[in-house]
Scaffold this motif. Structure first.
Motif, PDB file in Angstrom:
ATOM      1  N   SER A   6      14.614  -4.697  -5.130  1.00  0.00           N
ATOM      2  CA  SER A   6      15.063  -3.527  -5.889  1.00  0.00           C
ATOM      3  C   SER A   6      14.896  -2.247  -5.083  1.00  0.00           C
ATOM      4  CB  SER A   6      14.273  -3.417  -7.197  1.00  0.00           C
ATOM      5  OG  SER A   6      14.484  -4.549  -8.008  1.00  0.00           O
ATOM      6  N   SER A   7      13.748  -2.118  -4.420  1.00  0.00           N
ATOM      7  CA  SER A   7      13.478  -0.919  -3.623  1.00  0.00           C
ATOM      8  C   SER A   7      14.471  -0.795  -2.473  1.00  0.00           C
ATOM      9  CB  SER A   7      12.046  -0.969  -3.079  1.00  0.00           C
ATOM     10  OG  SER A   7      11.110  -0.918  -4.130  1.00  0.00           O
ATOM     11  N   VAL A   8      14.744  -1.922  -1.828  1.00  0.00           N
ATOM     12  CA  VAL A   8      15.737  -1.920  -0.745  1.00  0.00           C
ATOM     13  C   VAL A   8      17.106  -1.505  -1.285  1.00  0.00           C
ATOM     14  CG1 VAL A   8      16.984  -3.368   0.906  1.00  0.00           C
ATOM     15  CG2 VAL A   8      14.518  -3.622   0.657  1.00  0.00           C
ATOM     16  N   SER A   9      17.453  -2.017  -2.469  1.00  0.00           N
ATOM     17  CA  SER A   9      18.739  -1.686  -3.075  1.00  0.00           C
ATOM     18  C   SER A   9      18.835  -0.200  -3.401  1.00  0.00           C
ATOM     19  CB  SER A   9      18.933  -2.510  -4.364  1.00  0.00           C
ATOM     20  OG  SER A   9      18.892  -3.887  -4.090  1.00  0.00           O
ATOM     21  N   VAL A  10      17.744   0.356  -3.923  1.00  0.00           N
ATOM     22  CA  VAL A  10      17.733   1.784  -4.257  1.00  0.00           C
ATOM     23  C   VAL A  10      17.846   2.625  -2.983  1.00  0.00           C
ATOM     24  CG1 VAL A  10      16.368   3.665  -5.241  1.00  0.00           C
ATOM     25  CG2 VAL A  10      16.450   1.454  -6.400  1.00  0.00           C
ATOM     26  N   ILE A  11      17.198   2.196  -1.914  1.00  0.00           N
ATOM     27  CA  ILE A  11      17.290   2.908  -0.631  1.00  0.00           C
ATOM     28  C   ILE A  11      18.733   2.916  -0.132  1.00  0.00           C
ATOM     29  CG2 ILE A  11      16.684   2.765   1.823  1.00  0.00           C
ATOM     30  CD1 ILE A  11      13.897   1.808   0.923  1.00  0.00           C
ATOM     31  N   ILE A  12      19.382   1.763  -0.214  1.00  0.00           N
ATOM     32  CA  ILE A  12      20.787   1.664   0.210  1.00  0.00           C
ATOM     33  C   ILE A  12      21.663   2.568  -0.643  1.00  0.00           C
ATOM     34  CG2 ILE A  12      22.781   0.121   0.349  1.00  0.00           C
ATOM     35  CD1 ILE A  12      20.798  -2.138   1.019  1.00  0.00           C
ATOM     36  N   ALA A  13      21.416   2.554  -1.970  1.00  0.00           N
ATOM     37  CA  ALA A  13      22.202   3.396  -2.874  1.00  0.00           C
ATOM     38  C   ALA A  13      22.023   4.876  -2.537  1.00  0.00           C
ATOM     39  CB  ALA A  13      21.779   3.132  -4.320  1.00  0.00           C
ATOM     40  N   SER A  14      20.788   5.286  -2.243  1.00  0.00           N
ATOM     41  CA  SER A  14      20.532   6.697  -1.938  1.00  0.00           C
ATOM     42  C   SER A  14      21.246   7.124  -0.659  1.00  0.00           C
ATOM     43  CB  SER A  14      19.022   6.938  -1.816  1.00  0.00           C
ATOM     44  OG  SER A  14      18.483   6.267  -0.686  1.00  0.00           O
TER      45      SER A  14
ATOM     46  N   ASP B  82      24.922   4.355  -7.947  1.00  0.00           N
ATOM     47  CA  ASP B  82      23.612   4.239  -8.595  1.00  0.00           C
ATOM     48  C   ASP B  82      23.659   3.230  -9.743  1.00  0.00           C
ATOM     49  OD1 ASP B  82      20.825   5.297  -9.122  1.00  0.00           O
ATOM     50  OD2 ASP B  82      21.788   5.821 -11.025  1.00  0.00           O
ATOM     51  N   SER B  83      24.716   3.295 -10.557  1.00  0.00           N
ATOM     52  CA  SER B  83      24.854   2.362 -11.688  1.00  0.00           C
ATOM     53  C   SER B  83      25.124   0.942 -11.212  1.00  0.00           C
ATOM     54  CB  SER B  83      25.995   2.823 -12.609  1.00  0.00           C
ATOM     55  OG  SER B  83      25.666   4.054 -13.223  1.00  0.00           O
ATOM     56  N   VAL B  84      25.909   0.815 -10.143  1.00  0.00           N
ATOM     57  CA  VAL B  84      26.201  -0.509  -9.587  1.00  0.00           C
ATOM     58  C   VAL B  84      24.921  -1.184  -9.115  1.00  0.00           C
ATOM     59  CG1 VAL B  84      27.345  -1.751  -7.721  1.00  0.00           C
ATOM     60  CG2 VAL B  84      28.561   0.073  -8.931  1.00  0.00           C
ATOM     61  N   ILE B  85      24.069  -0.425  -8.428  1.00  0.00           N
ATOM     62  CA  ILE B  85      22.798  -0.966  -7.953  1.00  0.00           C
ATOM     63  C   ILE B  85      21.898  -1.343  -9.130  1.00  0.00           C
ATOM     64  CG2 ILE B  85      20.670  -0.411  -6.706  1.00  0.00           C
ATOM     65  CD1 ILE B  85      23.029  -0.967  -4.888  1.00  0.00           C
ATOM     66  N   ALA B  86      21.919  -0.526 -10.192  1.00  0.00           N
ATOM     67  CA  ALA B  86      21.112  -0.825 -11.384  1.00  0.00           C
ATOM     68  C   ALA B  86      21.544  -2.147 -12.013  1.00  0.00           C
ATOM     69  CB  ALA B  86      21.242   0.308 -12.396  1.00  0.00           C
ATOM     70  N   VAL B  87      22.877  -2.382 -12.078  1.00  0.00           N
ATOM     71  CA  VAL B  87      23.385  -3.652 -12.604  1.00  0.00           C
ATOM     72  C   VAL B  87      22.926  -4.810 -11.726  1.00  0.00           C
ATOM     73  CG1 VAL B  87      25.465  -5.023 -13.015  1.00  0.00           C
ATOM     74  CG2 VAL B  87      25.387  -2.636 -13.755  1.00  0.00           C
ATOM     75  N   PHE B  88      22.984  -4.589 -10.421  1.00  0.00           N
ATOM     76  CA  PHE B  88      22.538  -5.622  -9.484  1.00  0.00           C
ATOM     77  C   PHE B  88      21.075  -5.983  -9.739  1.00  0.00           C
ATOM     78  CE2 PHE B  88      20.230  -6.446  -5.501  1.00  0.00           C
ATOM     79  CZ  PHE B  88      20.829  -7.646  -5.119  1.00  0.00           C
ATOM     80  N   ILE B  89      20.233  -4.976  -9.963  1.00  0.00           N
ATOM     81  CA  ILE B  89      18.815  -5.225 -10.226  1.00  0.00           C
ATOM     82  C   ILE B  89      18.641  -6.016 -11.525  1.00  0.00           C
ATOM     83  CG2 ILE B  89      16.593  -4.131 -10.758  1.00  0.00           C
ATOM     84  CD1 ILE B  89      17.464  -1.800  -8.942  1.00  0.00           C
ATOM     85  N   GLY B  90      19.407  -5.625 -12.559  1.00  0.00           N
ATOM     86  CA  GLY B  90      19.336  -6.330 -13.835  1.00  0.00           C
ATOM     87  C   GLY B  90      19.755  -7.788 -13.721  1.00  0.00           C
ATOM     88  N   LEU B  91      20.851  -8.023 -12.993  1.00  0.00           N
ATOM     89  CA  LEU B  91      21.326  -9.397 -12.796  1.00  0.00           C
ATOM     90  C   LEU B  91      20.378 -10.200 -11.923  1.00  0.00           C
ATOM     91  CD1 LEU B  91      25.158  -8.778 -12.304  1.00  0.00           C
ATOM     92  CD2 LEU B  91      23.978  -9.648 -14.339  1.00  0.00           C
ATOM     93  N   TRP B  92      19.643  -9.510 -11.064  1.00  0.00           N
ATOM     94  CA  TRP B  92      18.652 -10.181 -10.222  1.00  0.00           C
ATOM     95  C   TRP B  92      17.472 -10.671 -11.061  1.00  0.00           C
ATOM     96  CZ3 TRP B  92      18.443 -11.774  -5.278  1.00  0.00           C
ATOM     97  CH2 TRP B  92      17.205 -12.118  -4.753  1.00  0.00           C
ATOM     98  N   ILE B  93      17.109  -9.906 -12.083  1.00  0.00           N
ATOM     99  CA  ILE B  93      15.961 -10.257 -12.919  1.00  0.00           C
ATOM    100  C   ILE B  93      16.246 -11.481 -13.790  1.00  0.00           C
ATOM    101  CG2 ILE B  93      14.484  -9.466 -14.828  1.00  0.00           C
ATOM    102  CD1 ILE B  93      14.916  -6.602 -13.799  1.00  0.00           C
ATOM    103  N   LEU B  94      17.447 -11.557 -14.386  1.00  0.00           N
ATOM    104  CA  LEU B  94      17.745 -12.568 -15.405  1.00  0.00           C
ATOM    105  C   LEU B  94      17.524 -14.020 -14.966  1.00  0.00           C
ATOM    106  CD1 LEU B  94      20.859 -11.013 -17.192  1.00  0.00           C
ATOM    107  CD2 LEU B  94      18.599 -11.431 -18.176  1.00  0.00           C
ATOM    108  N   PRO B  95      18.118 -14.479 -13.858  1.00  0.00           N
ATOM    109  CA  PRO B  95      17.916 -15.893 -13.494  1.00  0.00           C
ATOM    110  C   PRO B  95      16.472 -16.224 -13.153  1.00  0.00           C
ATOM    111  CG  PRO B  95      19.081 -14.714 -11.746  1.00  0.00           C
ATOM    112  CD  PRO B  95      19.045 -13.808 -12.928  1.00  0.00           C
ATOM    113  N   ARG B  96      15.749 -15.291 -12.550  1.00  0.00           N
ATOM    114  CA  ARG B  96      14.348 -15.519 -12.222  1.00  0.00           C
ATOM    115  C   ARG B  96      13.518 -15.648 -13.493  1.00  0.00           C
ATOM    116  NH1 ARG B  96      13.101 -11.072 -11.104  1.00  0.00           N
ATOM    117  NH2 ARG B  96      10.912 -11.524 -10.699  1.00  0.00           N
ATOM    118  N   ALA B  97      13.814 -14.797 -14.454  1.00  0.00           N
ATOM    119  CA  ALA B  97      13.105 -14.856 -15.736  1.00  0.00           C
ATOM    120  C   ALA B  97      13.367 -16.195 -16.420  1.00  0.00           C
ATOM    121  CB  ALA B  97      13.547 -13.704 -16.635  1.00  0.00           C
TER     122      ALA B  97
END
Length: 302
Positions: free
Chosen positions: A162-170, A182-197
């Motif tokens: 997530s931190s790497v993604s936010v750095i890239i977005a910035s 910024d919103s695209v990266i946020a969606v990516f983070i959300g989709l990253w969480i779901l399968p792991r959960a």
């Protein structure tokens, strides 16, 4: 008929790495929340929300470890080890809600992206990357010994992504002014969480349902058990986990009358411990083969 019991359950869960990871994560979570509000970055706020679940997960895991150390009593003869699994299941449910909220909020803001301070976003995400790396190293040694530790480790590991993604977005926003990234990266983070959960939730439920633990093949276990001289039949075989690192096995075992059942059991216990990491075993000794084909069979025993 006889029985043999081995109650040598060892505990290797460590608290200190969890405590330090909790302190680091909580401290940076506060910084990230303030930074997300100041910079207007949803990606940063979503990462902070994810870190809220990290803090909750670490705190619950730590509490569960404390509870699980309580000795067994007349009401709970296995002790309180299952608290760790309940904590892991609760944390995954929390993750689901956070991920869904992040994705929803990202779509809402995609149509009217606010002004974002990319430099502040970059600096805060960079600090977060360092904090996550340190926390991950603290938890790495025990990640395969407990679902709680594993869950916390995966949480921190994904936070690094997530931190790497936010750095890239910035960097993209700074160079192009595309605030929608910024919103695209946020969606990516959300989709990253779901399968792991979902994976962690399934593992927790499997333990609560007393399913066969991951990594244990019952057919392979039976095959190796039958290689022990003197064993004629194995039935009423049950393998389950009290918690992630405390696997138990019970079985009815028919032994040839020419063999001493204590010697047979000792050899079988060594195989179960070395090949399958099963340390808590209870065997019922029998001299007659099972009359029925299935495990829930009747028998005649001497």
């Amino acid at each position: 008929m006889g029985a043999n019991h081995n109650h040598s359950i060892s505990s290797s869960t460590k608290e200190k790495p969890l405590i330090w990871a909790l302190i680091l994560t909580f401290s940076f979570m506060l910084v990230e929340v303030i930074g997300g509000v100041v910079t207007g970055s949803l990606a940063l706020i979503s990462d902070a929300a994810h870190m809220v679940t990290d803090v909750t997960a670490l705190a619950i895991a730590l509490f569960a470890i404390k509870i699980s150390k309580r000795p067994a009593d007349l009401m709970r003869t296995f002790g309180y080890h299952r608290f760790e699994i309940l904590a892991a299941a609760f944390n995954t449910i929390l993750l689901f809600f956070v991920a869904i909220y992040i994705i929803y909020e990202a779509f809402q803001r995609a149509f009217s992206p606010p002004e974002i301070h990319s430099v502040g976003m970059f600096v805060i995400a960079g600090i977060g990357l360092i904090v996550n790396f340190v926390s991950m190293r603290l938890l790495a040694a025990d990640k395969n010994k407990s679902l709680n530790i594993k869950g916390a480790y995966l949480e921190v590991w994904s936070d690094m992504i997530s931190s790497v993604s936010v750095i890239i977005a910035s960097l993209i926003i700074y160079a192009t002014g595309w605030a929608w990234v910024d919103s695209v990266i946020a969606v990516f983070i959300g989709l990253w969480i779901l399968p792991r959960a979902w994976v962690l939730f399934k593992q927790s439920i499997n333990v609560l349902l007393e399913g066969v633990p991951d990594g244990i093949d019952l057919n392979q276990l039976k095959e190796k058990a039958y290689k022990v001289k003197g064993i004629l039949d194995i039935h009423e075989l049950h393998v389950w986990a009290i918690t992630s690192d405390k696997i138990s096995l019970t079985a009815h075992i028919v032994i040839d009358s020419q063999y001493d059942h204590e010697s047979v059991f000792e050899e079988l216990r060594e195989i179960l411990l070395s090949d399958f990491h099963i340390s808590h075993t209870t065997f019922q000794y029998e001299r007659e083969r099972c009359l029925d084909a299935d495990d829930a069979c009747s028998f005649r025993a001497h």
